[in-house]
Scaffold this active site. Structure first.
Site, PDB file in Angstrom:
ATOM      1  N   ASP A   1       0.854  -1.203   0.000  1.00  0.00           N
ATOM      2  CA  ASP A   1       0.000   0.000   0.000  1.00  0.00           C
ATOM      3  C   ASP A   1       0.882   1.243   0.000  1.00  0.00           C
ATOM      4  O   ASP A   1       2.069   1.176   0.327  1.00  0.00           O
ATOM      5  CB  ASP A   1      -0.909   0.024   1.237  1.00  0.00           C
ATOM      6  CG  ASP A   1      -1.777   1.286   1.286  1.00  0.00           C
ATOM      7  OD1 ASP A   1      -2.398   1.625   0.256  1.00  0.00           O
ATOM      8  OD2 ASP A   1      -1.804   1.971   2.315  1.00  0.00           O
ATOM      9  N   SER A   2       0.281   2.368  -0.345  1.00  0.00           N
ATOM     10  CA  SER A   2       1.005   3.632  -0.292  1.00  0.00           C
ATOM     11  C   SER A   2       1.375   4.011   1.143  1.00  0.00           C
ATOM     12  O   SER A   2       2.308   4.778   1.354  1.00  0.00           O
ATOM     13  CB  SER A   2       0.142   4.745  -0.893  1.00  0.00           C
ATOM     14  OG  SER A   2      -1.052   4.881  -0.143  1.00  0.00           O
TER      15      SER A   2
ATOM     16  N   CYS B   1      -4.304  -1.208  -2.273  1.00  0.00           N
ATOM     17  CA  CYS B   1      -4.451   0.240  -2.463  1.00  0.00           C
ATOM     18  C   CYS B   1      -5.179   0.423  -3.783  1.00  0.00           C
ATOM     19  O   CYS B   1      -4.755  -0.125  -4.811  1.00  0.00           O
ATOM     20  CB  CYS B   1      -3.060   0.870  -2.529  1.00  0.00           C
ATOM     21  SG  CYS B   1      -3.023   2.601  -2.982  1.00  0.00           S
TER      22      CYS B   1
ATOM     23  N   GLU C   1      -5.483   9.449   8.637  1.00  0.00           N
ATOM     24  CA  GLU C   1      -4.081   9.423   9.072  1.00  0.00           C
ATOM     25  C   GLU C   1      -3.875  10.270  10.319  1.00  0.00           C
ATOM     26  O   GLU C   1      -2.953  10.022  11.090  1.00  0.00           O
ATOM     27  CB  GLU C   1      -3.171   9.843   7.923  1.00  0.00           C
ATOM     28  CG  GLU C   1      -3.358   8.891   6.750  1.00  0.00           C
ATOM     29  CD  GLU C   1      -2.090   8.485   6.044  1.00  0.00           C
ATOM     30  OE1 GLU C   1      -1.066   9.138   6.241  1.00  0.00           O
ATOM     31  OE2 GLU C   1      -2.145   7.495   5.292  1.00  0.00           O
TER      32      GLU C   1
ATOM     33  N   CYS D   1     -11.197   3.201  -1.490  1.00  0.00           N
ATOM     34  CA  CYS D   1      -9.879   3.591  -0.993  1.00  0.00           C
ATOM     35  C   CYS D   1      -9.721   2.804   0.290  1.00  0.00           C
ATOM     36  O   CYS D   1     -10.664   2.732   1.095  1.00  0.00           O
ATOM     37  CB  CYS D   1      -9.833   5.091  -0.708  1.00  0.00           C
ATOM     38  SG  CYS D   1      -8.343   5.616   0.183  1.00  0.00           S
TER      39      CYS D   1
ATOM     40  N   HIS E   1      -8.294   3.324   2.940  1.00  0.00           N
ATOM     41  CA  HIS E   1      -8.435   4.079   4.199  1.00  0.00           C
ATOM     42  C   HIS E   1      -9.895   4.165   4.663  1.00  0.00           C
ATOM     43  O   HIS E   1     -10.165   4.347   5.836  1.00  0.00           O
ATOM     44  CB  HIS E   1      -7.971   5.530   4.013  1.00  0.00           C
ATOM     45  CG  HIS E   1      -6.496   5.721   4.029  1.00  0.00           C
ATOM     46  ND1 HIS E   1      -5.668   5.252   3.039  1.00  0.00           N
ATOM     47  CD2 HIS E   1      -5.691   6.367   4.907  1.00  0.00           C
ATOM     48  CE1 HIS E   1      -4.420   5.598   3.315  1.00  0.00           C
ATOM     49  NE2 HIS E   1      -4.413   6.279   4.446  1.00  0.00           N
TER      50      HIS E   1
HETATM   51  N1  DGL Z   1      -4.886   3.663   0.302  1.00  0.00           N
HETATM   52  C1  DGL Z   1      -4.924   4.439  -0.905  1.00  0.00           C
HETATM   53  C2  DGL Z   1      -6.025   3.904  -1.852  1.00  0.00           C
HETATM   54  O1  DGL Z   1      -6.662   2.895  -1.570  1.00  0.00           O
HETATM   55  C3  DGL Z   1      -5.165   5.901  -0.666  1.00  0.00           C
HETATM   56  C4  DGL Z   1      -4.136   6.651   0.074  1.00  0.00           C
HETATM   57  C5  DGL Z   1      -3.236   7.509  -0.790  1.00  0.00           C
HETATM   58  O2  DGL Z   1      -3.716   8.468  -1.417  1.00  0.00           O
HETATM   59  O3  DGL Z   1      -2.058   7.200  -0.804  1.00  0.00           O
HETATM   60  O4  DGL Z   1      -6.260   4.498  -2.877  1.00  0.00           O
END
Ligand code: DGL
Length: 266
Positions: free
Chosen positions: A11-12, A74, A152, A184, A186
């Protein structure tokens, strides 16, 4: 390919930990190696080509750890890199977009499906492609970039978040969506506020949970899952500070975030 190797999860940053939570629930006997590119997150505002480059660097790193499968946890990275990743790596690669879309197709009653995601996921058109064969679905897409900031920062409630949620979700309500994809990784952490705004009649589809289910299915088909209870290991790598990663990670998803090491991908 050996069953005894770990599954690599990319993931990012922190959002992929919601996929790890679902993997721990659904595949408790599997060793996991997670990489969060926290030093270069968020990916959401970045151009697609750059997200692809960063994602492949992260996936290369996980391959070097000797994994039996890769999970792109992600939506932004899945949207940018899934095709390249499937060509590039000799292991099964699962992702978040298609599993979430299939679940939404099964869940909707009126054919109006919404997706909220980062700007890069929305711009990539990955969800439009995922629904291309489901002609009866009318898709409403909404970028919700500030949701990542709130998660976050550990903020999951309060008047500021509620106001932002009402703004992002207004087009979803206006389109009479009865199903909303949390596109997403998150966003499952904001399920409370999202369902508070939309009410119980809208089904929320977590791309994280759908991804874990699809990973279970793929690895079962390939006879790559452990069948017996065992003590699984979970290792975490970050491109940022390991103490910060452990602190934020634990606050978001709980105590299994430990054994964190810093890595330099660039
Ligand atoms: N977790 C990332 C996603 O599912 C989003 C977070 C980011 O922008 O890095 O797209």
């Amino acid at each position: 390919m050996s069953v005894d190797k770990p599954i690599g999860v990319f993931d990012s940053g922190f959002g992929g930990l919601t996929v790890v939570s679902s993997l721990v629930e659904q595949l408790p006997n599997e060793d996991l190696v997670y990489l969060g590119d926290t030093a270069r997150a968020p990916y959401g505002p970045r151009p697609i080509a750059q997200v692809r480059e960063f994602a492949l660097q992260g996936l290369d790193f996980l391959m070097d750890q000797g994994v039996k499968a890769l999970v792109i946890a992600c939506n932004s990275a899945s949207s940018a890199a899934i095709r390249d990743a499937r060509e590039r790596y000799p292991v099964p690669v699962t992702e978040v977009v298609l599993p979430a879309a299939s679940r939404a197709v099964a869940a909707t009653r009126n054919g109006n499906v919404g997706v909220i995601a980062t700007q890069s996921t929305v711009s990539s058109g990955s969800y439009d492609e995922a629904f291309a064969v489901a002609r009866h679905i009318r898709l409403t897409k909404q970028a919700a970039p500030r949701f990542v900031e709130f998660v976050e920062a550990g903020i999951t409630g309060g008047p500021e978040l509620l106001a932002v949620a009402e703004e992002y979700l207004a087009p979803i309500q206006a389109a009479q969506c009865d199903t909303l994809i949390l596109g997403c990784t998150h966003y499952p952490l904001l399920t409370g506020v999202i369902s508070y705004v939309l009410g119980n009649s809208v089904t929320l589809v977590s791309s994280s949970d759908a991804c874990a289910q699809s990973t279970y299915g793929r690895l079962t088909q390939m006879s790559l899952l452990h069948h017996h209870p065992r003590e699984a290991t979970r290792r975490f790598f970050t491109t940022g500070d390991p103490g910060d990663f452990q602190g934020i990670g634990r606050r978001l998803v709980g105590g299994f975030v430990a054994d964190v090491t810093t890595v330099d991908l660039a």
